[in-house]
Design a protein around this motif. Sequence first.
Motif, PDB file in Angstrom:
ATOM      1  N   ILE A 254      -5.855  -4.587  41.961  1.00 29.96           N
ATOM      2  CA  ILE A 254      -5.597  -3.278  42.802  1.00 29.96           C
ATOM      3  C   ILE A 254      -4.647  -2.359  42.333  1.00 29.96           C
ATOM      4  CG2 ILE A 254      -6.493  -4.505  44.841  1.00 29.96           C
ATOM      5  CD1 ILE A 254      -3.166  -4.855  45.787  1.00 29.96           C
ATOM      6  N   GLY A 255      -4.423  -1.339  42.842  1.00 26.54           N
ATOM      7  CA  GLY A 255      -3.486  -0.265  42.513  1.00 26.54           C
ATOM      8  C   GLY A 255      -4.046   0.923  43.006  1.00 26.54           C
ATOM      9  N   LYS A 256      -2.917   2.048  42.835  1.00 24.10           N
ATOM     10  CA  LYS A 256      -3.453   3.211  43.338  1.00 24.10           C
ATOM     11  C   LYS A 256      -4.448   4.039  42.252  1.00 24.10           C
ATOM     12  CE  LYS A 256       0.706   5.765  43.722  1.00 24.10           C
ATOM     13  NZ  LYS A 256       1.889   4.953  43.773  1.00 24.10           N
ATOM     14  N   SER A 257      -4.969   5.054  42.953  1.00 24.56           N
ATOM     15  CA  SER A 257      -6.178   5.612  42.240  1.00 24.56           C
ATOM     16  C   SER A 257      -5.394   6.372  40.609  1.00 24.56           C
ATOM     17  CB  SER A 257      -6.683   6.907  42.929  1.00 24.56           C
ATOM     18  OG  SER A 257      -7.699   7.599  41.961  1.00 24.56           O
ATOM     19  N   GLY A 258      -6.190   6.079  39.604  1.00 21.97           N
ATOM     20  CA  GLY A 258      -5.593   6.749  38.385  1.00 21.97           C
ATOM     21  C   GLY A 258      -4.502   5.847  38.040  1.00 21.97           C
ATOM     22  N   CYS A 259      -4.274   4.766  38.244  1.00 18.02           N
ATOM     23  CA  CYS A 259      -3.223   3.830  37.578  1.00 18.02           C
ATOM     24  C   CYS A 259      -3.570   3.287  36.377  1.00 18.02           C
ATOM     25  CB  CYS A 259      -2.781   2.727  38.621  1.00 18.02           C
ATOM     26  SG  CYS A 259      -3.813   1.552  39.095  1.00 18.02           S
ATOM     27  N   GLY A 260      -4.865   3.249  36.027  1.00 19.44           N
ATOM     28  CA  GLY A 260      -5.443   2.805  34.817  1.00 19.44           C
ATOM     29  C   GLY A 260      -6.424   1.539  35.036  1.00 19.44           C
ATOM     30  N   LYS A 261      -6.809   1.248  36.145  1.00 19.68           N
ATOM     31  CA  LYS A 261      -7.439  -0.181  36.383  1.00 19.68           C
ATOM     32  C   LYS A 261      -8.792  -0.070  35.587  1.00 19.68           C
ATOM     33  CE  LYS A 261      -7.974   0.408  40.870  1.00 19.68           C
ATOM     34  NZ  LYS A 261      -7.155   1.785  40.967  1.00 19.68           N
ATOM     35  N   SER A 262      -9.573   0.909  35.814  1.00 21.24           N
ATOM     36  CA  SER A 262     -10.921   0.875  34.972  1.00 21.24           C
ATOM     37  C   SER A 262     -10.875   0.949  33.628  1.00 21.24           C
ATOM     38  CB  SER A 262     -11.594   2.147  35.341  1.00 21.24           C
ATOM     39  OG  SER A 262     -11.833   2.245  36.881  1.00 21.24           O
ATOM     40  N   THR A 263      -9.679   1.586  33.227  1.00 23.29           N
ATOM     41  CA  THR A 263      -9.324   1.682  31.728  1.00 23.29           C
ATOM     42  C   THR A 263      -8.982   0.487  31.132  1.00 23.29           C
ATOM     43  OG1 THR A 263      -8.491   3.962  31.869  1.00 23.29           O
ATOM     44  CG2 THR A 263      -7.829   2.925  29.887  1.00 23.29           C
ATOM     45  N   LEU A 264      -8.303  -0.425  31.953  1.00 21.90           N
ATOM     46  CA  LEU A 264      -7.941  -1.706  31.581  1.00 21.90           C
ATOM     47  C   LEU A 264      -9.169  -2.457  31.527  1.00 21.90           C
ATOM     48  CD1 LEU A 264      -5.929  -4.095  30.787  1.00 21.90           C
ATOM     49  CD2 LEU A 264      -5.826  -4.454  33.280  1.00 21.90           C
ATOM     50  N   LEU A 265     -10.256  -2.506  32.640  1.00 24.69           N
ATOM     51  CA  LEU A 265     -11.284  -3.235  32.703  1.00 24.69           C
ATOM     52  C   LEU A 265     -12.345  -3.046  31.356  1.00 24.69           C
ATOM     53  CD1 LEU A 265     -12.371  -5.355  34.956  1.00 24.69           C
ATOM     54  CD2 LEU A 265     -14.090  -3.741  35.217  1.00 24.69           C
ATOM     55  N   TYR A 266     -12.287  -1.712  30.997  1.00 24.85           N
ATOM     56  CA  TYR A 266     -13.317  -1.438  29.672  1.00 24.85           C
ATOM     57  C   TYR A 266     -12.723  -2.078  28.597  1.00 24.85           C
ATOM     58  CZ  TYR A 266     -15.026   1.929  33.237  1.00 24.85           C
ATOM     59  OH  TYR A 266     -15.532   2.686  34.377  1.00 24.85           O
ATOM     60  N   ILE A 267     -11.434  -2.280  28.491  1.00 29.34           N
ATOM     61  CA  ILE A 267     -10.810  -2.758  27.226  1.00 29.34           C
ATOM     62  C   ILE A 267     -11.238  -4.440  27.288  1.00 29.34           C
ATOM     63  CG2 ILE A 267      -8.732  -3.449  26.134  1.00 29.34           C
ATOM     64  CD1 ILE A 267      -7.932  -0.551  26.885  1.00 29.34           C
ATOM     65  N   LEU A 268     -10.960  -4.721  28.319  1.00 29.94           N
ATOM     66  CA  LEU A 268     -11.183  -6.429  28.746  1.00 29.94           C
ATOM     67  C   LEU A 268     -12.521  -6.636  28.378  1.00 29.94           C
ATOM     68  CD1 LEU A 268      -8.748  -7.025  31.624  1.00 29.94           C
ATOM     69  CD2 LEU A 268      -8.422  -7.218  29.260  1.00 29.94           C
ATOM     70  N   SER A 269     -13.361  -5.725  28.747  1.00 28.13           N
ATOM     71  CA  SER A 269     -14.986  -5.975  28.673  1.00 28.13           C
ATOM     72  C   SER A 269     -15.589  -5.629  27.222  1.00 28.13           C
ATOM     73  CB  SER A 269     -15.665  -5.000  29.579  1.00 28.13           C
ATOM     74  OG  SER A 269     -15.764  -3.746  28.958  1.00 28.13           O
ATOM     75  N   THR A 270     -14.619  -5.485  26.505  1.00 28.51           N
ATOM     76  CA  THR A 270     -14.872  -5.299  24.868  1.00 28.51           C
ATOM     77  C   THR A 270     -15.770  -3.785  24.687  1.00 28.51           C
ATOM     78  OG1 THR A 270     -17.039  -6.183  24.468  1.00 28.51           O
ATOM     79  CG2 THR A 270     -14.969  -7.764  24.531  1.00 28.51           C
ATOM     80  N   MET A 271     -15.934  -3.209  25.706  1.00 31.02           N
ATOM     81  CA  MET A 271     -16.753  -1.843  25.471  1.00 31.02           C
ATOM     82  C   MET A 271     -15.912  -0.842  24.682  1.00 31.02           C
ATOM     83  SD  MET A 271     -19.438  -1.280  28.409  1.00 31.02           S
ATOM     84  CE  MET A 271     -18.494  -1.613  29.802  1.00 31.02           C
ATOM     85  N   ASP A 272     -14.564  -0.807  25.329  1.00 37.98           N
ATOM     86  CA  ASP A 272     -13.509   0.098  24.587  1.00 37.98           C
ATOM     87  C   ASP A 272     -12.773  -0.532  23.602  1.00 37.98           C
ATOM     88  OD1 ASP A 272     -11.670   2.186  24.048  1.00 37.98           O
ATOM     89  OD2 ASP A 272     -11.193   2.538  26.102  1.00 37.98           O
ATOM     90  N   THR A 273     -12.915   0.014  22.355  1.00 33.54           N
ATOM     91  CA  THR A 273     -12.125  -0.780  21.288  1.00 33.54           C
ATOM     92  C   THR A 273     -10.876   0.185  20.773  1.00 33.54           C
ATOM     93  OG1 THR A 273     -13.647   0.183  19.853  1.00 33.54           O
ATOM     94  CG2 THR A 273     -14.161  -1.907  20.386  1.00 33.54           C
ATOM     95  N   ASP A 274     -10.727   0.993  21.642  1.00 27.77           N
ATOM     96  CA  ASP A 274      -9.615   1.925  21.031  1.00 27.77           C
ATOM     97  C   ASP A 274      -8.548   1.714  21.873  1.00 27.77           C
ATOM     98  OD1 ASP A 274      -8.275   4.186  19.859  1.00 27.77           O
ATOM     99  OD2 ASP A 274      -9.085   5.734  21.373  1.00 27.77           O
ATOM    100  N   TYR A 275      -7.462   0.571  21.437  1.00 27.38           N
ATOM    101  CA  TYR A 275      -6.442   0.360  22.170  1.00 27.38           C
ATOM    102  C   TYR A 275      -5.352  -0.503  21.162  1.00 27.38           C
ATOM    103  CZ  TYR A 275      -8.733  -4.292  22.305  1.00 27.38           C
ATOM    104  OH  TYR A 275      -9.375  -5.159  21.914  1.00 27.38           O
ATOM    105  N   GLU A 276      -4.069  -0.387  21.503  1.00 26.23           N
ATOM    106  CA  GLU A 276      -3.321  -1.405  20.841  1.00 26.23           C
ATOM    107  C   GLU A 276      -3.122  -2.875  21.302  1.00 26.23           C
ATOM    108  OE1 GLU A 276      -1.020   0.631  18.320  1.00 26.23           O
ATOM    109  OE2 GLU A 276      -2.752   1.758  18.743  1.00 26.23           O
ATOM    110  N   GLY A 277      -2.711  -3.555  20.694  1.00 29.97           N
ATOM    111  CA  GLY A 277      -2.337  -4.969  21.107  1.00 29.97           C
ATOM    112  C   GLY A 277      -3.545  -6.075  20.990  1.00 29.97           C
ATOM    113  N   GLN A 278      -3.643  -7.137  21.842  1.00 31.02           N
ATOM    114  CA  GLN A 278      -4.786  -8.174  21.285  1.00 31.02           C
ATOM    115  C   GLN A 278      -5.242  -8.606  22.471  1.00 31.02           C
ATOM    116  OE1 GLN A 278      -1.604  -9.597  19.801  1.00 31.02           O
ATOM    117  NE2 GLN A 278      -1.969  -7.861  18.145  1.00 31.02           N
ATOM    118  N   LEU A 279      -6.826  -8.699  22.459  1.00 27.81           N
ATOM    119  CA  LEU A 279      -7.547  -9.223  23.551  1.00 27.81           C
ATOM    120  C   LEU A 279      -8.242 -10.593  23.005  1.00 27.81           C
ATOM    121  CD1 LEU A 279      -9.034  -9.060  26.154  1.00 27.81           C
ATOM    122  CD2 LEU A 279     -10.729  -7.784  25.060  1.00 27.81           C
ATOM    123  N   TYR A 280      -8.031 -11.655  23.863  1.00 29.88           N
ATOM    124  CA  TYR A 280      -8.822 -12.982  23.457  1.00 29.88           C
ATOM    125  C   TYR A 280      -9.795 -13.341  24.756  1.00 29.88           C
ATOM    126  CZ  TYR A 280      -4.980 -13.716  20.098  1.00 29.88           C
ATOM    127  OH  TYR A 280      -4.355 -13.424  19.043  1.00 29.88           O
TER     128      TYR A 280
END
Lengths: 417, 225
Positions: free
Chosen positions: B40-66
Motif C-alpha cells: 500500500i502507499g499513496k498514489s504516485g509513490c511507485g507501487k506499480s513501478t516496483l511491481l513491473y520490475i518484480l514481474s520482470t517486465m521492466d528491466t531498466d533498473y539498478e539492483g538485483q531481483l531473485y
Amino acid sequence: MIKPLIIDIAKSLLLARWRQTLVAAVGVTFGITMFITLLGFMNGLNDLLDGLILNRTAHIRLFNEIKPSTIQPIDLALRNDIHFINSIKPNGHGQEIDNNLAIIASLKKDSRVMGVTPKVTAQVFYNVGKVDITGVINGIDVEAENKLFHFQEYVSHGNYIDLKNIPNSIILGKAAADKMLANIGDMIQVTSPNGERQTLKVVGFFQSGLQELDKVQSYASLATTQKILGKSNSFITDIGVKLFDISKAPAMAKEFLKIYETDAEDIQTANAQFETGSNVRSIISYAVGVTLLIVAGFGIYNILNMMIYEKMDSIAILKATGFSGQDVKRIFITIALSIGLFGGLLGLVFGFLTSLAVDQIPFNTAALPTIKTFPVNYNPKFYIIGITFSLITTYFAGWLPARKASQIDPVDIIRGK
Amino acid sequence: MSKIILEAKDIEKSFHDPITIPILKKISFSINKGDFVSVIGKSGCGKSTLLYILSTMDTDYEGQLYIDQELMTGKKEKELARVRNEKIGFVFQFHYLLNEFSVLKNVMLPAIKLAKYSIQEIEHRAYEKLKILDIEKEALKKPNQLSGGQKQRVAIARALINDPFIIMGDEPTGNLDKKNSDIVFDIFTNLAETFKQTLLIVTHDNEFASKTQRIIEMSDGRILS
Ligand SMILES: Nc1ncnc2c1ncn2[C@@H]1O[C@H](COP(=O)(O)OP(=O)(O)OP(=O)(O)O)[C@@H](O)[C@H]1O
Ligand SMILES: [Mg+2]
C-alpha cells in the motif's frame, strides 16, 4: 506445440478483421493475376517471334565465305622473306563445302547434335514475261528440313511433301508468287547464274511472316537446285545444324570452325536483336507485376499496422503471460504470409483464367497463317515465380509491423490503462 | 523458516523524462513461499513501478531481483518471457482478456505456450481453475459476454493456470464494486489458505490490505515497514 499456437492466434486475429484482410488479399490477387497474364502473354509473343526466326534457323550454319586463301603459295615457298602481293583474288571452288558427306556423317555422330540438314543456295532470276526478278532458291532435304525446322508450318498453300515427290517443283515465297501472278500448278521459268534456263512447277506457297524474305526466297529439293546450278549431287553450300541445347551454339560454332575448316556461324551471333526484344518484353512484364505487388504490399503493411494498433492490449497480455517478442513477431509474419499465400494462390487461378481468355481473342495476321488467336505461354515457371513473389512481398510488408509489435513494451500499455 | 520465493536487493529506478527523477530508492525485501502480501502507499509513490520490475517486465533498473533463488537481473528477453510464463501469474486492474477466444481458451493460452501438458490435459486443468473461481459455466462464452467481476475472475484463472510460484496483482479490485471486490478478496484468501499460493497484491483498499498476512507500506519510493 508452439507452432500451432502461433498459427491459431494469427488465424483468430485475421478472422476478427476479415474484411480488411480480404481487401489486402484482393490487392495481392490482383497483382499476381496481372503478373501471370502479362508474363504468359508476353512470353507467348516471344515464343511466336522467336519461332519466326529461331525455329527456322539452324543453330549453327556451316558455309564457305568466298574469300582469298589466307595462305598464298608464296608464303610456303619463301617462309621468312618479306614479299608483297597485290590484288589477291579468291580462287577455286567458291561456295562449295568440301568433303561435305564426311562432315555430315561426323556431325550426325555428335551427341550434342539433334539433326543436320544439307542445303544448296542458288541465286536466280525468276523470269516473268520480259522482266527478271532476283530470287534465291534454297535447295533443301525436304524431310529433314521439316523435322528440324518445321518447314511445313510455313507452307501456307499446297503440300510441302510435293517438293520431294514431284520432280522439278518449287515452293515460292507468297510475295514473290503474287508479283509473278503464279498459281499452284503453274510452270515458271528461272535463270541460273550461268545463264541456264529451267522450267519449274509451282507446288505451293511459302509464308515466313517476314514479307521481305517472302519476296525473294523459294524452296526446291536438293536435286532440283543442284540441277539449276549445273552441279553434281555432292554439291552442298550450307550445312544447318540443330542442337539439343541452343545455348551451346557459340562455343560449338568455334569448335566446328577449327575441325571442319569451314565458316561457322551460331544463331546468337546471327540474330542478336531478337534476344534483346525478348528480354525487353520479359522485363516489362516483371516490372509491372512487381509494381502491382509492391502496391499490394503497402496494403498489407497498412492492415497489419492497424491490427497492431488495435490489438496493443492483446499483445501486451501475451507478452506479460510469457510470449516472447519473437513469438509476437511470428504471429504477425504468419498473418502477412497467409494473406500473401491466400491472395497469391487466388491470383494464380485468376491469372490462369485470364490467360485462357486472352488465348481466345482472335488475332489474325496475313504474315502468320498458323496463328488464329493471341499467343499465350502457360509455363509453370511463371506460376512458381508468381507465388514466390507474393510470399516475398508480403513477408517484407509484414516484417516492419511485426517487428514493431514484437517491441511493444507491455509496461507502457498496462500503465496506460 | 520457509523458502524465499522472491527477493529484491537495493532496487533503484529513475525516470529521465525530461529530468531525472528517482522513483524507487534502495528497495530491499523478500517474500516467502505461501505469503499473502499487500503493498500500500499513496498514489504516485511507485507501487506499480516496483511491481513491473518484480514481474520482470521492466528491466531498466539498478539492483538485483531473485525469483526462486535465481538472479533475474540481466537475463535475456526470451528467458524472462519464459520465467513469466512458468513462474508468475498476473492480475491487473484491467482484465486483458482476448475477445477473439473463448473464456476457456483465454485461460489455456499461457499453458499451451508453456507446453508442459497435452492440450486435453490443459483443457481439463483450465476447467479446474475456472471451477475454483466458480465460473466454469461461462467457459465457452466470449469474454465480452461476461460482467466485469466475471472477467476479473477469468483473469485470475488465467494467472493460476501454470501453477505459478507467485501471483502478482496491481489493484486487481480497482475496477470492481464492493461486492465483487469482496468476492475477489475471498478468492485470494482461499488460494493462500487452501493452496498455499504466494500472493503479492498492490492495493489502495486499506480494508483489503488489513486482512492480508503482511503489509508492505511504501512512501516516496521507500519501504516504510
Ligand atoms: N513513463 C514515466 N515517465 C516518467 N515518470 C513516470 C512514468 N511512469 C510513472 N512515472 C512516475 O513515477 C511515479 C510512480 O508511478 P507509479 O505508477 O508507480 O505510482 P503508483 O504508486 O502505482 O500510483 P497509483 O497508486 O496511483 O497507481 C509517479 O510519480 C509517476 O508520475
Ligand atoms: Mg499504480
